[in-house]
Design an enzyme around this catalytic site. Sequence first.
Site, PDB file in Angstrom:
ATOM      1  N   LYS A  62       0.839  -1.203   0.000  1.00 33.98           N
ATOM      2  CA  LYS A  62       0.000   0.000   0.000  1.00 33.98           C
ATOM      3  C   LYS A  62       0.872   1.251   0.000  1.00 33.98           C
ATOM      4  O   LYS A  62       0.540   2.260  -0.614  1.00 33.98           O
ATOM      5  CB  LYS A  62      -0.938  -0.002   1.201  1.00 33.98           C
ATOM      6  N   LYS A  94      -5.521 -10.687  -8.397  1.00 35.22           N
ATOM      7  CA  LYS A  94      -6.676 -10.985  -7.562  1.00 35.22           C
ATOM      8  C   LYS A  94      -7.843 -10.082  -7.930  1.00 35.22           C
ATOM      9  O   LYS A  94      -7.629  -8.907  -8.224  1.00 35.22           O
ATOM     10  CB  LYS A  94      -6.267 -10.683  -6.114  1.00 35.22           C
ATOM     11  N   LYS A 131     -11.522  -4.419  -5.994  1.00 34.37           N
ATOM     12  CA  LYS A 131     -12.283  -3.230  -6.353  1.00 34.37           C
ATOM     13  C   LYS A 131     -11.372  -2.127  -6.889  1.00 34.37           C
ATOM     14  O   LYS A 131     -11.838  -1.174  -7.485  1.00 34.37           O
ATOM     15  CB  LYS A 131     -13.085  -2.732  -5.148  1.00 34.37           C
TER      16      LYS A 131
END
Length: 339
Positions: free
Chosen positions: A118, A201, A204
């Site tokens: 992240k 994967k 969203k």
Amino acid sequence: MAAPDLPRVLSGIQPTSSSFHLGNYIGALKQWVAMQEGHEVFYFLADLHALTMEPPDPKVLTERSRGAVAQLLAAGVDPERSAVFLQSHVPGHTQLSWIFECLTGYGEASRMTQFKEKMARGSGDRVSVGLLTYPVLQAADILIYQAHYVPVGEDQRQHVELTRDLAQRFNGRYGDTFVVPDAFITPESKKILDLQDPTAKMSKSLPDAGTLNLLDDPAALARKVKRAVTDAGSEIRFDPAGKPGVSNLLVILSAVTDTPIPALEADFDGQGYGALKNAVADAVVAFAEPLSKRVHELLADPAEIDRVLARGAERARPIAEATVRDVYDRVGFVPPADV
Ligand code: TRP
């Protein structure tokens, strides 16, 4: 309510979008529903964790949280059997998190894979301290309930490992206090991949065409399945390395129809990709359409959702408070006197 001697299960999910996707369902929620049987279960919305990236607009967060609860209920989480609550309704999570922050090395936290990923995606100054301590709060979420099992997707394995380390560290220093929990990652909680990029994967954060959202309308779901990227050749065979696109479709079909993959391979023997896609589209729509309808019914009465959450928090809070009291005592905080 479950008998108190049943093994305890806890899990959480972040309300980070208006709809969960099929990867969330197959990777986690399906196990949540199954584990209501034979366990004492606690499921919560990690609304505190939802602030760690770019905090959403407050109204959006509120909406997503109620929407997420509606989706859990529609997917089969039963509030009679499960304590369903919001993380922010149980102050013990943050109280315990502080204690664990002081037991976690700075280097240890900064080496967590998800943090590094992240961090790499955001620019340096948008990376909050909350993102660094995210897994520590997660450890508190789990340990505060003395949970035995934590059903999560594969991507959360490292966070549960840290949780185990922190439980052992605390127990070693202050005496036996915490159950050391196990991650519960079933083989069925296979990774669901993006339909447009079956090396990634389902997420969203990837373009919408590759993501099957539980609340998508039937036409959108069917369109996305039919446009899914497939592989060279024409044979329908489960081979994640050689045929990632087709294998992903088989995993999805297997999960939503509860049919083992070898049985599907046999069914589709001699048929082409088109037939498989039609079957997947039909099965996904048959699964998602009633679920979505139920979500909208539930959301028509937000007060009832809030009552479910209130009852869930009422079940969670006494357990959390008892753990915090015990921990505060063990670390040597002076107990507040009764006056
Ligand atoms: N980090 C988890 C996820 O992104 C969500 C989560 C927060 C969680 N606290 C938890 C999962 C405690 C299990 C247990 O999916």
